[in-house]
Design an enzyme around this catalytic site. Structure first.
Site, short mmCIF file in Angstrom:
data_model
loop_
_atom_site.label_atom_id
_atom_site.label_comp_id
_atom_site.label_asym_id
_atom_site.label_seq_id
_atom_site.Cartn_x
_atom_site.Cartn_y
_atom_site.Cartn_z
N SER C 106 0.86 -2.70 10.62
CA SER C 106 1.67 -1.57 11.05
C SER C 106 1.01 -0.80 12.18
O SER C 106 -0.22 -0.71 12.27
CB SER C 106 1.86 -0.63 9.86
N TYR C 130 6.35 0.82 16.58
CA TYR C 130 7.30 1.92 16.79
C TYR C 130 7.25 2.26 18.27
O TYR C 130 6.15 2.30 18.85
CB TYR C 130 6.87 3.17 16.01
N THR C 156 10.38 -2.03 14.60
CA THR C 156 11.08 -1.31 13.54
C THR C 156 12.14 -0.43 14.17
O THR C 156 11.83 0.43 15.00
CB THR C 156 10.11 -0.45 12.73
N LYS C 224 13.41 -5.35 12.95
CA LYS C 224 13.39 -4.98 11.53
C LYS C 224 14.26 -3.77 11.28
O LYS C 224 14.15 -2.77 11.99
CB LYS C 224 11.95 -4.64 11.13
N HIS C 248 13.89 -0.25 5.03
CA HIS C 248 12.65 0.53 5.06
C HIS C 248 12.27 0.94 3.63
O HIS C 248 11.82 2.06 3.38
CB HIS C 248 12.83 1.76 5.95
N ASP C 279 13.00 -7.71 3.48
CA ASP C 279 12.03 -7.02 2.63
C ASP C 279 12.78 -6.04 1.75
O ASP C 279 13.94 -5.73 1.98
CB ASP C 279 10.90 -6.36 3.42
N ILE C 282 11.50 -7.06 -3.80
CA ILE C 282 10.92 -8.30 -4.34
C ILE C 282 9.87 -7.94 -5.39
O ILE C 282 8.87 -7.29 -5.08
CB ILE C 282 10.27 -9.12 -3.20
N ARG C 303 5.54 -2.41 -1.16
CA ARG C 303 4.81 -1.68 -2.21
C ARG C 303 3.93 -2.58 -3.07
O ARG C 303 2.80 -2.21 -3.39
CB ARG C 303 5.79 -0.88 -3.07
#
Lengths: 353, 353, 353, 353
Positions: C106, C130, C156, C224, C248, C279, C282, C303
């Site tokens: 990230s 970003y 993103t 994304k 997100h 994403d 999951i 997470r």
């Protein structure tokens, strides 16, 4: 505690009735899913209320097979009213008459039909019949009902055997010694309830027995326990005057449909040829309105009537009926209907949920 | 405590079995969603009960591949019955025979096939087979089953590897030292359960192995674990005599369909060419009726049989079967069916919920 | 306590992380309904498992834009890994490399891109970007990522402003003084998080900026945050190489669809022209299988990766990945697929519930 | 405690308001199912958010019948604001003006229309009217509203009688002696609330009375309480300028649809001929966005405004409005809309659940 809605009477009855009696009245078959569905199903029906209709003068009267009643709610046949109140069915008859509605007295009453008649002379009453293996017993009851001025004969058709109500089995439910099924005294031994009890009912009854009943009396015959369009069609063809869409309060076959759901297909099949009624799950005036919007001519209350009796006998039952009446009138007005004749299918839709 | 319904046996078993045994029997794969769906799915199926049918004489017998059983409920193959009751599968065999129904004995029995046979001579039994990497082991078991008079061969096809049952992993589940997988002694080391345990099963088994099985025996072959119309079609084409719609009690692939839901597409695909059975989620007589209405010839119970054993061995299992029998007979009668042949698709509808 | 499934890591992280850090990682926007839907939606998808397939040799490898990874699960871009484990993103990079999968680092890392690269040389990594109001900052980061051997650029696109995460507002969430957004040092003041923090992101970014990004690098561009077929079509037309269907983690617009639900329309729109990933939600190997069955080439975990870090840093994250790998392989086998190429739309159906 | 979202104000009000006042504001009719549905229904609507739109400059203003307001949320008419805050409707008027939005003052205000006007000169206000049996009372109120600069007349059409709110009956709800329905003083006796109270409203009002209202004033007439396409069509035909889709916060006919569900058919029927608004269930900025996406020009908040008053009077209500404004702006941006004109039906879909 103020009695504001029918749930208040339910809470009262649960608190003050002996557990064995409460359990018997509350019981559903097996997992009680049909009993509970009877209530839940109403939540899936949504009103389409209309506004700016003149509802200053409200007329909530209707007619049952030609006889006027004060509003489209009668008393469904339930047994053993003395379990709820010492005067038993005599109180029920008085309350129904006071409120000018119809009371369907059960074969399994703890008062005789004579006592019931004498308690409220001139009240509109129908007699609910189970057909016994010994047809003479049933014949005699029918003739007695006719003689006593009962105005309709309700054949319960969904109890060839008694449903399995777990709590009754656990409790070993039977009538207390001082209560009797007075209409059946002599016909069989009363104190053994449940399966053996009902072994005296005839599980071989078929549609042809409608003709036998017809041969006994000219009273209107109403058949109770219909849940499918096929049986609705058969009922009409066999010449009955009315149909009660009922699953016996969820006490017989668990897993059957809620009555308000079954009502739709029955009404569609019947096409107005006979009157269609409903019992099961009525707890608010708006439930009554939903049932009428879906084609019921009238509904009947079972457990709520017993809660009213348990609360204050005849006075308690009147209070239950009065609350339903007020709620029904208000719901009608808020939905834009000033008289029962204005209620129709357009008033409701089934929720997608 | 009175044993009124199958949940009572479940509560008893949960209370009295060692936690590790209870967890093993209760386990589902991953989040147990398929295990739970097996039960929940029945609540979305509603009866369309018919009334005024003559149900005075009830005939609940059916036939499994031509052999009559007392009612359409058999014992599904489950392993390790000694975890539930000291006599293990011998008690199961006796109860099944006493109730005149079929018992599918598991490869993973804690009694030998000889012991099972000797415990209840003449009982209707099928043998459940896992195919081992060492085909000789499987061949020997099949031949032994034939010699002992087992009348069907059930191939479990949904366990190339063992599903992930979290509690078994946490508990480090394995058989107590005094229990053995007696049919497999010598074939492999027993005390190491779970993944290593099943590494002796052959994950390369394919449809062609049906022909290999057929070459070993003329017994009817029943394939267990089918959940799709595609596999149902393949099963028929490969010459099996029966199909058990099963998700292994939700113990294998979590996220698969409830068996009662999968039954519909399997029955439709099979078109009566072979018999279709079901296991998973049967808890009441009305569940049996729903499965038959949707096309199952018979259902098999897994966990409820183990609860019965845990309660009182052979006697407890008989009690479980008797309750199911009584409930099934009553449900049939209340739905208007006097014999199994009258049960059909018209009896049920899927709830919109 | 044995770590058997991902929920075990979640429970550990909830117990041992400082509340402010746990809340930040767990946060969803507003009522968290989209965050929770990401998980619930999987329960409405049912497998159609096939049996008797040869699954003795399992191949779970796949390729991301041509580069092989050990199984179709990568590490989604999440910020602030030092909140979970002292070594932060360095541990993440090591774990991803050890497990031979892709790690999307990230912009908001607490280690520099150099540190991340140096921690696990040769690992497959993409860089998440970003776009800042000061384009020079973004340009410099992209060029640095290219120089360091990152193999993809993930833009993103769903964060023109930060979503409203109530707990972060209540907690006054900001990074502890000893942590820094090291890739942005000098570019802006770090200690003021939330709205002011993100005020340096450029809310005027549009599709045309894809061309600007393309002008900076020849790296594949993956976008994304796509949730509709319209945007999927636009992405393809603007020449991206991949799409990550993402909301997100439910942290931006509450009320949007679960990603597994949105995947269906995106895959249908894209028609294989670019790779589609997902994403969100999951938690089990079977979730991965469902996503692949619906057309995802790979999924990314957010997470759960942080829970793994919180448990034991690089080792904990490896454990998380290994569990997912084992579960995915097992689910595939139980569904009848021996290699990823056999997974397809036929494997799943949407439950009517 | 930080006030982060509207639920925080609700919790505050529940904690600090006298129970009888809280109950009155919170009350729904009967089982409160429609009141609760108003909120639940939003959860079944999913956004289809678009990305990479330039949302750097956000314009959330809209117009109500030509008059600009700062964002599409106004104050719905509710009674008895002094129960929430000593200054009552004067505070409400000040907060609405400060936030540059529309306040619909209720006939049942505890301040006079003069006081309300004087409290916030120049604010955009509409006057909500109940038609009384004594038409002179209503006529006088309308003329007063016109004289005081109210810019719209909202006719509440769903209260021919008051709905049955059980808690109010139990509490014997009536205004405390020191509060008065100041706009009606002299017109009738105030201290007797509930059924007798409303017996002064005219249940005979019909569509023709729209013409009577029109004869009194040239102000735009907005009709409140429409839930069906049929009534929407009638409203347009009778020349109203606006429609508020409302079920009176679920306080009238229980069992009616959620307003966000009814909005769809009303908008479709109206086809842009008049403006359509909505009240009921708005708790977040994203709810406002959903309502606008489904065709509402503006929404109005009822209970949340009272919670704001209860918290800190005019200041608290401003805080409620500011939070909604921020959330609405953020939701718009995250959905890809930079101005209200970009919001449309494409932004949402109804969940299959």
């Amino acid at each position: 505690m103020a009695m504001v809605c029918l749930s208040d009477f339910e809470a009262y009855a649960k608190k003050y009735l002996p557990k064995i009696a409460w359990d018997f009245f509350a019981a559903g078959a097996d997992d009680c899913s049909t009993r509970d569905e009877n209530i839940l199903a109403y939540q899936r029906i949504r009103f389409r209320p209309r506004i700016l209709q003149d509802v200053s003068v409200m007329d909530i009267r209707t007619k049952l097979l030609g006889t006027e009643i004060s509003f489209p709610v009668g008393i469904a046949p339930t047994g053993f009213h003395q379990l709820a109140w010492p005067d038993g069915e005599k109180s029920t008859a008085r309350a129904a008459k006071a409120m000018n509605t119809c009371y369907i007295a059960s074969t399994y009453s703890t008062c005789t039909l004579e006592e019931i008649s004498a308690a409220a002379p001139g009240g509109l009453r129908w007699f609910q019949l189970y057909i016994h293996r010994n047809r003479a017993v049933s014949q005699q009851l029918v003739q007695q009902a006719v003689a006593l001025g009962f105005q309709g004969l309700v054949l319960t058709a969904d109890l060839p055997y008694t449903g399995k109500r777990r709590d009754d089995v656990r409790n070993g439910f039977c009538l207390p010694p001082h209560m009797k099924l007075k209409n059946l005294e002599g016909a069989f031994e009363v104190c053994k309830m449940s399966p053996p009890f009902h072994s005296l009912l005839d599980p071989s009854v078929t549609w042809n027995d409608i003709y036998w009943l017809r041969s006994l009396t000219q009273l209107p015959i109403i058949i109770k326990g219909i849940l499918t369009k096929e049986d609705a069609e058969l009922a009409v063809r066999h010449g009955v005057q009315g149909i009660i869409v009922s699953n016996h309060g969820g006490r017989q076959l668990d897993g059957g449909p809620a009555t308000i759901d079954a009502l739709v297909e029955v009404v569609e099949a019947v096409q107005g040829r006979v009157e269609v009624y409903l019992d099961g799950g009525i707890r608010k005036g708006s439930d009554v309105l939903k049932a009428l919007a879906l084609g019921a001519k009238c509904v009947f209350i079972g457990r709520p009537a017993l809660w009213g009796l348990a609360y204050k006998g005849e006075e308690g039952l009147q209070e239950v009926l009065r609350i339903l009446q007020d709620e029904f009138r208000l719901s009608m007005a808020l939905a834009g209907c000033a008289s029962v004749s204005e209620i129709g299918r357009h008033l409701v839709q089934f929720s997608k949920l």
